[in-house]
Scaffold this motif. Sequence first.
Motif, mmCIF file in Angstrom:
data_model
loop_
_atom_site.group_PDB
_atom_site.id
_atom_site.type_symbol
_atom_site.label_atom_id
_atom_site.label_comp_id
_atom_site.label_asym_id
_atom_site.label_seq_id
_atom_site.Cartn_x
_atom_site.Cartn_y
_atom_site.Cartn_z
ATOM 1 N N LYS A 90 -16.550 -13.796 -80.145
ATOM 2 C CA LYS A 90 -17.805 -14.218 -79.533
ATOM 3 C C LYS A 90 -17.441 -13.860 -78.176
ATOM 4 O O LYS A 90 -16.425 -14.093 -77.692
ATOM 5 C CB LYS A 90 -17.875 -15.735 -79.743
ATOM 6 C CG LYS A 90 -18.495 -16.130 -81.105
ATOM 7 C CD LYS A 90 -18.989 -17.548 -81.012
ATOM 8 C CE LYS A 90 -19.559 -17.806 -82.309
ATOM 9 N NZ LYS A 90 -20.679 -18.592 -82.434
ATOM 10 N N ARG A 92 -18.636 -15.215 -74.176
ATOM 11 C CA ARG A 92 -19.242 -16.121 -73.485
ATOM 12 C C ARG A 92 -19.238 -16.080 -71.957
ATOM 13 O O ARG A 92 -18.405 -15.847 -71.479
ATOM 14 C CB ARG A 92 -18.503 -17.440 -73.817
ATOM 15 C CG ARG A 92 -19.571 -18.966 -73.447
ATOM 16 C CD ARG A 92 -18.741 -20.040 -73.995
ATOM 17 N NE ARG A 92 -17.286 -20.000 -74.182
ATOM 18 C CZ ARG A 92 -16.271 -20.226 -72.943
ATOM 19 N NH1 ARG A 92 -16.618 -20.624 -72.083
ATOM 20 N NH2 ARG A 92 -15.095 -20.153 -73.288
ATOM 21 N N ALA A 98 -23.409 -17.677 -75.001
ATOM 22 C CA ALA A 98 -22.597 -16.762 -75.900
ATOM 23 C C ALA A 98 -23.276 -16.047 -76.795
ATOM 24 O O ALA A 98 -24.522 -16.003 -77.157
ATOM 25 C CB ALA A 98 -21.762 -17.972 -76.960
ATOM 26 N N TYR A 126 -16.280 -12.930 -68.130
ATOM 27 C CA TYR A 126 -16.752 -13.192 -69.486
ATOM 28 C C TYR A 126 -15.402 -13.816 -70.359
ATOM 29 O O TYR A 126 -14.264 -13.110 -70.137
ATOM 30 C CB TYR A 126 -17.242 -12.100 -70.308
ATOM 31 C CG TYR A 126 -18.618 -11.726 -69.903
ATOM 32 C CD1 TYR A 126 -19.799 -12.170 -70.535
ATOM 33 C CD2 TYR A 126 -18.718 -10.708 -68.740
ATOM 34 C CE1 TYR A 126 -21.031 -11.713 -70.104
ATOM 35 C CE2 TYR A 126 -19.981 -10.398 -68.435
ATOM 36 C CZ TYR A 126 -21.062 -11.106 -68.861
ATOM 37 O OH TYR A 126 -22.347 -10.748 -68.581
#
Length: 153
Positions: A90, A92, A98, A126
Amino acid sequence: MMRLMKMTWAVLLLTVAMIAHGENRGEQKQVFGDYEVHYIGLNSTFLTPETAQAYGITRSKALGFISISVLKNVDGEALPVALSAEVEGKLRNLIGQARTLSFQQVKESNAIYYLTTFRFDDGDLYHVDLDVSPEDTTRRFNVKFTQKFYEEE
């Protein structure tokens, strides 16, 4: 034969790009006993047009690129051995938005890479959170890193 040569050159160029980029930021890996998970994130324009085309990656100033490789130090081997793995992740941003990363596996000679791309906002930081499970173990490794991505021509 010609396709194999082009793909080999593409992997070589990608590896050189990863090493050159890594030298500027220190070695980017996390170690879990005998296992090493190497990672690099960069703007897709950093890839040569030939390398991007070989892997089906669009070069764009707002498209980020992440490459993951999983290696294992094996007794009797001079260099770590590349492993297949299950890689999930992932991405985010700082305000918590996300998105799931979908990785594609690329195998070339003795190298195995997991590649993904994503859109980013210029200059944003990020957080990348990966779950990596090498093929030869039931262990799962959580790899986290944080990186700023910038639009480049």
